[in-house]
Scaffold this active site. Structure first.
Site, PDB file in Angstrom:
ATOM      1  N   GLU B  60       0.815  -1.224   0.000  1.00 38.40           N
ATOM      2  CA  GLU B  60       0.000   0.000   0.000  1.00 38.40           C
ATOM      3  C   GLU B  60       0.844   1.269   0.000  1.00 38.40           C
ATOM      4  OE1 GLU B  60      -0.929  -2.776   1.409  1.00 38.40           O
ATOM      5  OE2 GLU B  60      -2.934  -3.082   0.581  1.00 38.40           O
ATOM      6  N   HIS B 129     -11.763  -5.344   8.563  1.00 37.80           N
ATOM      7  CA  HIS B 129     -12.088  -5.222   7.147  1.00 37.80           C
ATOM      8  C   HIS B 129     -13.430  -4.539   6.882  1.00 37.80           C
ATOM      9  CE1 HIS B 129      -8.685  -7.678   6.195  1.00 37.80           C
ATOM     10  NE2 HIS B 129      -9.071  -7.969   4.975  1.00 37.80           N
TER      11      HIS B 129
HETATM   12  C1  TPP Z   1      -2.574  -4.753   3.806  1.00 41.11           C
HETATM   13  C2  TPP Z   1      -3.518  -5.567   2.995  1.00 41.11           C
HETATM   14  N1  TPP Z   1      -3.622  -5.343   1.679  1.00 41.11           N
HETATM   15  C3  TPP Z   1      -4.467  -6.089   0.919  1.00 41.11           C
HETATM   16  C4  TPP Z   1      -5.223  -7.069   1.481  1.00 41.11           C
HETATM   17  C5  TPP Z   1      -6.185  -7.894   0.613  1.00 41.11           C
HETATM   18  N2  TPP Z   1      -5.687  -9.259   0.452  1.00 41.11           N
HETATM   19  C6  TPP Z   1      -6.086 -10.239   1.269  1.00 41.11           C
HETATM   20  S1  TPP Z   1      -5.311 -11.663   0.953  1.00 41.11           S
HETATM   21  C7  TPP Z   1      -4.423 -11.015  -0.301  1.00 41.11           C
HETATM   22  C8  TPP Z   1      -3.447 -11.872  -1.041  1.00 41.11           C
HETATM   23  C9  TPP Z   1      -2.364 -12.394  -0.161  1.00 41.11           C
HETATM   24  O1  TPP Z   1      -1.568 -13.313  -0.825  1.00 41.11           O
HETATM   25  P1  TPP Z   1      -0.510 -14.218  -0.088  1.00 41.11           P
HETATM   26  O2  TPP Z   1       0.218 -13.421   0.932  1.00 41.11           O
HETATM   27  O3  TPP Z   1       0.306 -14.885  -1.117  1.00 41.11           O
HETATM   28  O4  TPP Z   1      -1.377 -15.280   0.728  1.00 41.11           O
HETATM   29  P2  TPP Z   1      -2.365 -16.407   0.155  1.00 41.11           P
HETATM   30  O5  TPP Z   1      -3.713 -15.789   0.104  1.00 41.11           O
HETATM   31  O6  TPP Z   1      -1.870 -16.853  -1.145  1.00 41.11           O
HETATM   32  O7  TPP Z   1      -2.360 -17.479   1.197  1.00 41.11           O
HETATM   33  C10 TPP Z   1      -4.759  -9.667  -0.472  1.00 41.11           C
HETATM   34  C11 TPP Z   1      -4.210  -8.783  -1.500  1.00 41.11           C
HETATM   35  C12 TPP Z   1      -5.113  -7.246   2.877  1.00 41.11           C
HETATM   36  N3  TPP Z   1      -5.869  -8.159   3.526  1.00 41.11           N
HETATM   37  N4  TPP Z   1      -4.248  -6.506   3.599  1.00 41.11           N
END
Ligand code: TPP
Ligand code: MG
Lengths: 318, 324
Positions: B60, B129
């Site tokens: 972000e 959220h």
């Molecule tokens: C600071 C923040 N930015 C964006 C999000 C939205 N978001 C939730 S999960 C995710 C993807 C995360 O990917 P990864 O770390 O690879 O974990 P995975 O879901 O693959 O287990 C995003 C962008 C969030 N929860 N927090």
């Protein structure tokens, strides 16, 4: 690993799978709401990892936390009840799918802000170091989380302050719809530890035995040297990022290819091939799990909603 | 007039401005290949390509800081926060940098940038959220905060925001993308910083915006059946705040209810109520009532979450209370 332990790991993996399959159905039926991120496909990661910890070691993870919760010994009843938002869930129905914690089992939560829990994990280790014990904090996060500042701040401080943190990156190849190579300057996440002079390793996350062995070694290193370690575990989520993901970003063939590498199937075959278990024994485990999950659903559905007063409890401790 | 959804309205505004001005580009998480988490930028990646629809890492600070830098050197970035809650991860860039750089450097450069952010509760997403922290952002001079409640306003205001030379936080509501409304045919913009009377009435003034508008219009309808005619003033922009239509309405009704989804303490309602007391004290016939979220982090459980969020019934009750 002893035979009993291997069978227990098998049981845990099947439990995660079946519980989440039921969870997905209940979500579709509107009984579970919010965001629900399934762990299906990644079961060997937390199962092998957490099997290697001592009970006094702390575990903290992201929102993809049902498997971790079960591996830490939280009952299927409580997990299911929390999914349904019931008073009998471990977070009293206030947390939901993304916020499963039971500190009595050293499971310090699912956390929904990507990367947000990493500095907190450093904090656990700061607290334990201050207390003078040699507990380890096992902090799990996704590949996507390694691109946010929190990750880098937490890794750096863990190194300069000699904190006992095992950083575990579950590289499931995507952060939501973004493939690792589109979001990360290096595709081997372990390389990021090199920049902090941190010891690191990488292991196949579809093979629970390999995960367990790598975890034992990493934890030994962390405990004995009082140094952090980054373990990258390569895996794949078989389902969408969360419920309702249109999955436009990956091809069906790719998913199919990984699904042929099913961690439960792989372990099942290992157990049979090495004659550690008979087919009958494994079938019995399956049946036991089916029953446990059915009971958990029954328990959760029969559980009461949290009382309206609960809205105003736990805001402050004093 | 065409009847379209909020999603379509926002999507059209983005597309029209991208077609109009090559300096406009989008950056954010899952805006491209995925098509936007709320499907607002569906099709954009194919139409405009990766250079103008940039999928970012989950970072972000790099998103908002990057938009600031690109804006300073003359581009017109639209940065997307997947949800406003992740704006807290980039708080410094939003409230400490974007809002101050133009002023602090004596106006040497401008920051023509928009931060689109999705806010609001009601989807069982849990405490981190589900927030409606609009008032926090509106606290900072130098930042403009826009939050529309109808498709018409969303489209017109977003187009103005993209053309503006100031940093603008544009807040959408996660549960309103399917809301339908009439939108003028063809090209139009709506000026930022103008409140609007969305429903005329003589008995009580409701001041609100965004999700509060949806709820207040329903409440007004119900009250009308009981012979109570409510005037609904939609702020549309929280900063700069246009009090003129509010005061004008209040001088007519002498009674007001302020409706917002965020928490009551230190909130939008507090600001509006004190401005009415300051600017129209002689016209006050009853204490102003603030309808807002209960002072708790939002729980996952649906029943509890709904109990914490302002509902139509809370508004109708408040209106009857100020009429007592
Ligand atoms: C600071 C923040 N930015 C964006 C999000 C939205 N978001 C939730 S999960 C995710 C993807 C995360 O990917 P990864 O770390 O690879 O974990 P995975 O879901 O693959 O287990 C995003 C962008 C969030 N929860 N927090
Ligand atoms: Mg991932």
């Amino acid at each position: 690993m002893k035979k009993e332990q291997q069978l227990d790991l098998y049981y845990q993996m099947v439990l995660i799978r079946r519980l989440e399959e039921r969870g997905a159905e209940l979500y579709q039926a509107g009984k579970i709401g919010g965001f629900m991120h399934l762990y299906i496909g990644q079961e060997a990661v937390s199962t092998g990892l957490i099997a290697a910890r001592e009970d006094r070691d702390r575990v903290i993870t992201a929102y993809r936390d049902h498997g971790v919760a079960l591996n830490c010994g939280i009952s299927a009843n409580e997990v299911m009840a929390e999914l349904l938002g019931k008073a009998t869930g471990m977070s009293k129905g206030k947390g939901g799918s993304m916020h499963m914690a039971d500190t009595s089992r050293n499971m310090w939560g699912g956390h929904a802000i990507v990367g947000g829990h990493l500095p907190i994990a450093s904090g656990f280790a700061i607290g334990d170091q201050y207390a003078g014990n040699d507990n380890i904090t096992i902090c799990m996060f996704g590949d996507g989380a390694t691109n946010i500042g929190y990750f880098h701040e937490a890794l750096n401080i863990s190194k300069i302050w000699n904190l006992r943190v095992l950083w575990v990156c579950e590289n499931n190849q995507y952060g939501m719809g973004t493939a690792v190579d589109r979001a990360s300057a290096v595709t081997e996440i372990r390389q990021k530890a090199e920049g902090y002079g941190m010891k690191n390793g990488q292991v196949d996350g579809m093979d629970v035995t390999k995960v367990y062995e790598a975890a034992v070694e990493a934890m030994k290193f962390v405990r004995e040297s009082s140094q952090p370690y980054l373990l990258e575990i390569d895996t794949y989520r078989f389902r969408g990022h969360s419920m309702g993901d249109p999955e436009r970003y990956r091809k069906a063939e790719e998913v199919k290819k990984w699904q042929e590498n099913d961690p439960i199937g792989i372990f099942n075959k290992q157990l049979l091939d090495k004659k550690i278990a008979t087919k009958k024994a494994l079938d019995e485990i399956e049946a036991r799990v089916e029953e446990e999950v059915a009971k958990a659903v029954e328990f959760a559905e029969a559980s009461p909603e949290p009382a309206m007063e609960e809205l105003f409890t736990d805001i402050y401790a004093d | 007039m065409a009847k379209i959804t909020m999603r379509e309205a926002i999507s059209q505004a983005l597309m029209e401005e991208m077609d109009r001005d090559p300096k406009v580009f989008i950056m954010g998480e899952e805006v491209g290949v995925w098509g936007g988490t709320y499907a607002v930028t569906k099709g954009f990646y194919d139409k405009y390509g990766a250079a103008r629809v940039k999928d970012t890492p989950i970072a972000e600070n790099a998103i908002i800081g990057g938009a600031i830098g690109a804006a300073m050197v003359g581009q017109r970035p639209i940065a997307e926060l997947m949800t406003i809650n992740f704006g807290f991860s980039a708080m410094d860039y939003i409230v400490n940098q974007a809002s101050k750089l133009h002023y602090m450097f004596g106006g040497q450069f401008t920051l023509p940038m928009v931060i689109r952010a999705v806010g609001g509760g009601g989807r069982q997403l849990g405490a981190t959220h589900s927030q409606t922290p609009d008032a926090i952002f509106a606290h900072f001079p130098g930042l403009k905060v826009v939050s529309p409640g109808t498709p018409e306003d969303a489209k017109g205001l977003l187009k103005s925001a993209i053309r503006s030379n100031d940093p603008i936080l544009f807040i959408e509501h996660a549960t309103m993308y399917q809301v339908r409304g009439e939108v003028p045919e063809g090209e139009y913009t709506i000026p930022i910083g103008k409140s609007k009377v969305q429903r005329a009435g003589k008995d009580v003034t409701i001041v609100t915006y965004c999700k509060g508008l949806e709820l207040s219009m329903k409440a007004a309808e119900e009250l009308s059946k009981e012979g109570i005619e409510v005037e609904v003033v939609d702020l549309r922009t929280l900063r700069p705040l246009d009090m003129e239509p509010v005061i004008e309405s209040f001088k007519k009704t002498n009674r007001a209810v302020v409706v917002e989804e965020g928490w009551k303490s230190y909130g939008v309602g507090s600001e509006i109520a004190s401005r009415i007391y300051e600017e129209a004290f002689d016209y006050v016939d009853a204490p102003i009532i603030r309808v807002a979220q209960k002072e708790v982090p939002l729980p996952y459980n649906r029943t509890l979450e709904q109990a914490a969020l302002p509902q139509v019934a809370d508004i109708t009750a408040a209106v009857k209370e100020v009429l007592k």
